[in-house]
Design a protein around this motif. Structure first.
Motif, PDB file in Angstrom:
ATOM      1  N   VAL A   1       0.849  -1.195   0.000  1.00 40.84           N
ATOM      2  CA  VAL A   1       0.000   0.000   0.000  1.00 40.84           C
ATOM      3  C   VAL A   1       0.885   1.246   0.000  1.00 40.84           C
ATOM      4  CG1 VAL A   1      -1.722   1.314   1.312  1.00 40.84           C
ATOM      5  CG2 VAL A   1      -1.962  -1.164   1.071  1.00 40.84           C
ATOM      6  N   ARG A   2       1.942   1.223   0.789  1.00 42.40           N
ATOM      7  CA  ARG A   2       2.853   2.379   0.838  1.00 42.40           C
ATOM      8  C   ARG A   2       3.577   2.571  -0.501  1.00 42.40           C
ATOM      9  NH1 ARG A   2       4.507   6.117   4.244  1.00 42.40           N
ATOM     10  NH2 ARG A   2       6.619   6.908   4.059  1.00 42.40           N
ATOM     11  N   ALA A   3       3.965   1.477  -1.142  1.00 44.71           N
ATOM     12  CA  ALA A   3       4.623   1.575  -2.450  1.00 44.71           C
ATOM     13  C   ALA A   3       3.675   2.182  -3.482  1.00 44.71           C
ATOM     14  CB  ALA A   3       5.104   0.201  -2.906  1.00 44.71           C
ATOM     15  N   ALA A   4       2.406   1.799  -3.428  1.00 42.95           N
ATOM     16  CA  ALA A   4       1.412   2.375  -4.339  1.00 42.95           C
ATOM     17  C   ALA A   4       1.228   3.861  -4.049  1.00 42.95           C
ATOM     18  CB  ALA A   4       0.087   1.628  -4.218  1.00 42.95           C
ATOM     19  N   ALA A   5       1.234   4.218  -2.771  1.00 39.49           N
ATOM     20  CA  ALA A   5       1.109   5.629  -2.388  1.00 39.49           C
ATOM     21  C   ALA A   5       2.312   6.425  -2.909  1.00 39.49           C
ATOM     22  CB  ALA A   5       1.001   5.759  -0.871  1.00 39.49           C
ATOM     23  N   LEU A   6       3.493   5.854  -2.809  1.00 38.71           N
ATOM     24  CA  LEU A   6       4.699   6.506  -3.325  1.00 38.71           C
ATOM     25  C   LEU A   6       4.563   6.745  -4.833  1.00 38.71           C
ATOM     26  CD1 LEU A   6       7.636   7.510  -3.216  1.00 38.71           C
ATOM     27  CD2 LEU A   6       8.356   5.118  -3.354  1.00 38.71           C
ATOM     28  N   GLN A   7       4.101   5.739  -5.575  1.00 38.29           N
ATOM     29  CA  GLN A   7       3.904   5.900  -7.021  1.00 38.29           C
ATOM     30  C   GLN A   7       2.934   7.043  -7.310  1.00 38.29           C
ATOM     31  OE1 GLN A   7       2.586   1.943  -8.218  1.00 38.29           O
ATOM     32  NE2 GLN A   7       4.422   1.768  -9.460  1.00 38.29           N
ATOM     33  N   TYR A   8       1.845   7.080  -6.559  1.00 33.89           N
ATOM     34  CA  TYR A   8       0.834   8.118  -6.771  1.00 33.89           C
ATOM     35  C   TYR A   8       1.409   9.509  -6.507  1.00 33.89           C
ATOM     36  CZ  TYR A   8      -3.249  11.028  -6.192  1.00 33.89           C
ATOM     37  OH  TYR A   8      -4.158  12.053  -6.312  1.00 33.89           O
ATOM     38  N   VAL A   9       2.114   9.660  -5.389  1.00 37.66           N
ATOM     39  CA  VAL A   9       2.671  10.970  -5.035  1.00 37.66           C
ATOM     40  C   VAL A   9       3.723  11.390  -6.063  1.00 37.66           C
ATOM     41  CG1 VAL A   9       3.994  12.245  -3.290  1.00 37.66           C
ATOM     42  CG2 VAL A   9       2.086  10.778  -2.593  1.00 37.66           C
ATOM     43  N   ARG A  10       4.531  10.448  -6.524  1.00 33.57           N
ATOM     44  CA  ARG A  10       5.503  10.767  -7.574  1.00 33.57           C
ATOM     45  C   ARG A  10       4.799  11.234  -8.839  1.00 33.57           C
ATOM     46  NH1 ARG A  10       9.755   5.706  -7.085  1.00 33.57           N
ATOM     47  NH2 ARG A  10      11.092   6.657  -5.512  1.00 33.57           N
ATOM     48  N   LYS A  11       3.741  10.528  -9.205  1.00 29.88           N
ATOM     49  CA  LYS A  11       3.010  10.850 -10.428  1.00 29.88           C
ATOM     50  C   LYS A  11       2.369  12.228 -10.337  1.00 29.88           C
ATOM     51  CE  LYS A  11       1.054   9.593 -14.351  1.00 29.88           C
ATOM     52  NZ  LYS A  11       1.800   9.221 -15.524  1.00 29.88           N
ATOM     53  N   ILE A  12       1.674  12.478  -9.246  1.00 33.35           N
ATOM     54  CA  ILE A  12       0.929  13.733  -9.127  1.00 33.35           C
ATOM     55  C   ILE A  12       1.851  14.939  -8.938  1.00 33.35           C
ATOM     56  CG2 ILE A  12       0.453  13.734  -6.641  1.00 33.35           C
ATOM     57  CD1 ILE A  12      -2.553  14.338  -7.969  1.00 33.35           C
ATOM     58  N   SER A  13       2.994  14.714  -8.282  1.00 34.20           N
ATOM     59  CA  SER A  13       3.913  15.832  -8.050  1.00 34.20           C
ATOM     60  C   SER A  13       4.870  16.051  -9.225  1.00 34.20           C
ATOM     61  CB  SER A  13       4.740  15.588  -6.781  1.00 34.20           C
ATOM     62  OG  SER A  13       5.657  14.519  -6.981  1.00 34.20           O
ATOM     63  N   GLY A  14       5.073  15.005 -10.020  1.00 39.66           N
ATOM     64  CA  GLY A  14       6.041  15.095 -11.106  1.00 39.66           C
ATOM     65  C   GLY A  14       7.474  14.961 -10.616  1.00 39.66           C
ATOM     66  N   LEU A  15       7.626  14.552  -9.363  1.00 33.96           N
ATOM     67  CA  LEU A  15       8.959  14.415  -8.775  1.00 33.96           C
ATOM     68  C   LEU A  15       9.254  12.954  -8.471  1.00 33.96           C
ATOM     69  CD1 LEU A  15       8.676  17.288  -6.135  1.00 33.96           C
ATOM     70  CD2 LEU A  15       9.841  17.395  -8.345  1.00 33.96           C
ATOM     71  N   ASN A  16      10.400  12.480  -8.905  1.00 37.66           N
ATOM     72  CA  ASN A  16      10.818  11.130  -8.550  1.00 37.66           C
ATOM     73  C   ASN A  16      11.447  11.130  -7.162  1.00 37.66           C
ATOM     74  OD1 ASN A  16      11.184   8.356  -9.054  1.00 37.66           O
ATOM     75  ND2 ASN A  16      13.314   8.738  -9.619  1.00 37.66           N
ATOM     76  N   LYS A  17      12.264  12.154  -6.919  1.00 36.34           N
ATOM     77  CA  LYS A  17      12.904  12.335  -5.614  1.00 36.34           C
ATOM     78  C   LYS A  17      12.855  13.829  -5.320  1.00 36.34           C
ATOM     79  CE  LYS A  17      17.143  11.187  -3.070  1.00 36.34           C
ATOM     80  NZ  LYS A  17      16.871  12.112  -2.039  1.00 36.34           N
ATOM     81  N   PRO A  18      12.153  14.201  -4.254  1.00 40.69           N
ATOM     82  CA  PRO A  18      12.018  15.626  -3.968  1.00 40.69           C
ATOM     83  C   PRO A  18      13.316  16.234  -3.439  1.00 40.69           C
ATOM     84  CG  PRO A  18      11.116  14.368  -2.174  1.00 40.69           C
ATOM     85  CD  PRO A  18      11.491  13.375  -3.254  1.00 40.69           C
ATOM     86  N   SER A  19      13.426  17.538  -3.555  1.00 38.08           N
ATOM     87  CA  SER A  19      14.556  18.252  -2.971  1.00 38.08           C
ATOM     88  C   SER A  19      14.441  18.191  -1.450  1.00 38.08           C
ATOM     89  CB  SER A  19      14.534  19.717  -3.415  1.00 38.08           C
ATOM     90  OG  SER A  19      13.376  20.358  -2.881  1.00 38.08           O
ATOM     91  N   ASN A  20      15.503  18.529  -0.775  1.00 43.78           N
ATOM     92  CA  ASN A  20      15.472  18.539   0.696  1.00 43.78           C
ATOM     93  C   ASN A  20      14.382  19.474   1.216  1.00 43.78           C
ATOM     94  OD1 ASN A  20      17.536  16.703   0.898  1.00 43.78           O
ATOM     95  ND2 ASN A  20      19.137  18.255   1.097  1.00 43.78           N
ATOM     96  N   THR A  21      14.144  20.551   0.502  1.00 42.69           N
ATOM     97  CA  THR A  21      13.119  21.515   0.894  1.00 42.69           C
ATOM     98  C   THR A  21      11.732  20.894   0.859  1.00 42.69           C
ATOM     99  OG1 THR A  21      14.466  23.289  -0.043  1.00 42.69           O
ATOM    100  CG2 THR A  21      12.134  23.774   0.339  1.00 42.69           C
ATOM    101  N   ASN A  22      11.487  20.017  -0.112  1.00 41.71           N
ATOM    102  CA  ASN A  22      10.167  19.422  -0.290  1.00 41.71           C
ATOM    103  C   ASN A  22      10.024  18.022   0.305  1.00 41.71           C
ATOM    104  OD1 ASN A  22       9.118  21.620  -1.747  1.00 41.71           O
ATOM    105  ND2 ASN A  22      10.187  20.918  -3.583  1.00 41.71           N
TER     106      ASN A  22
END
Length: 83
Positions: free
Chosen positions: A14-35
């Motif tokens: 479930v967490r892996a699916a959530a990670l995919q969703y957040v990556r998709k919606i944000s357009g970020l694969n790995k966020p900056s330290n700020t985000n």
């Protein structure tokens, strides 16, 4: 798809699916330290909402076997890319 499988989806799935969703919606694969904090918080919130949804869904369909479904996906992929 995580619904109606035997065994049921794990917290990690479930967490892996959530990670995919957040990556998709944000357009970020790995966020900056700020985000990073906002990104991680969003993953947690989406995972909680997803687990809640999965717990509430109902069906009369028989449970699907994870290994059998995975084998079907592998066979489809192999036939599609074996050109």
């Amino acid at each position: 798809m995580l619904f109606n499988f035997e065994p049921p989806a794990t917290e990690a799935e479930v967490r892996a699916a959530a990670l995919q969703y957040v990556r998709k919606i944000s357009g970020l694969n790995k966020p900056s330290n700020t985000n990073a904090a906002a990104f991680d918080e969003a993953i947690g919130e989406v995972a909680v909402a997803s687990a809640k949804l999965l717990g509430r869904l109902q069906t009369n369909a028989p449970k699907k076997d994870r290994e059998a479904e995975a084998a079907k996906r592998r066979a489809r992929s192999a036939s599609r890319f074996a050109k």
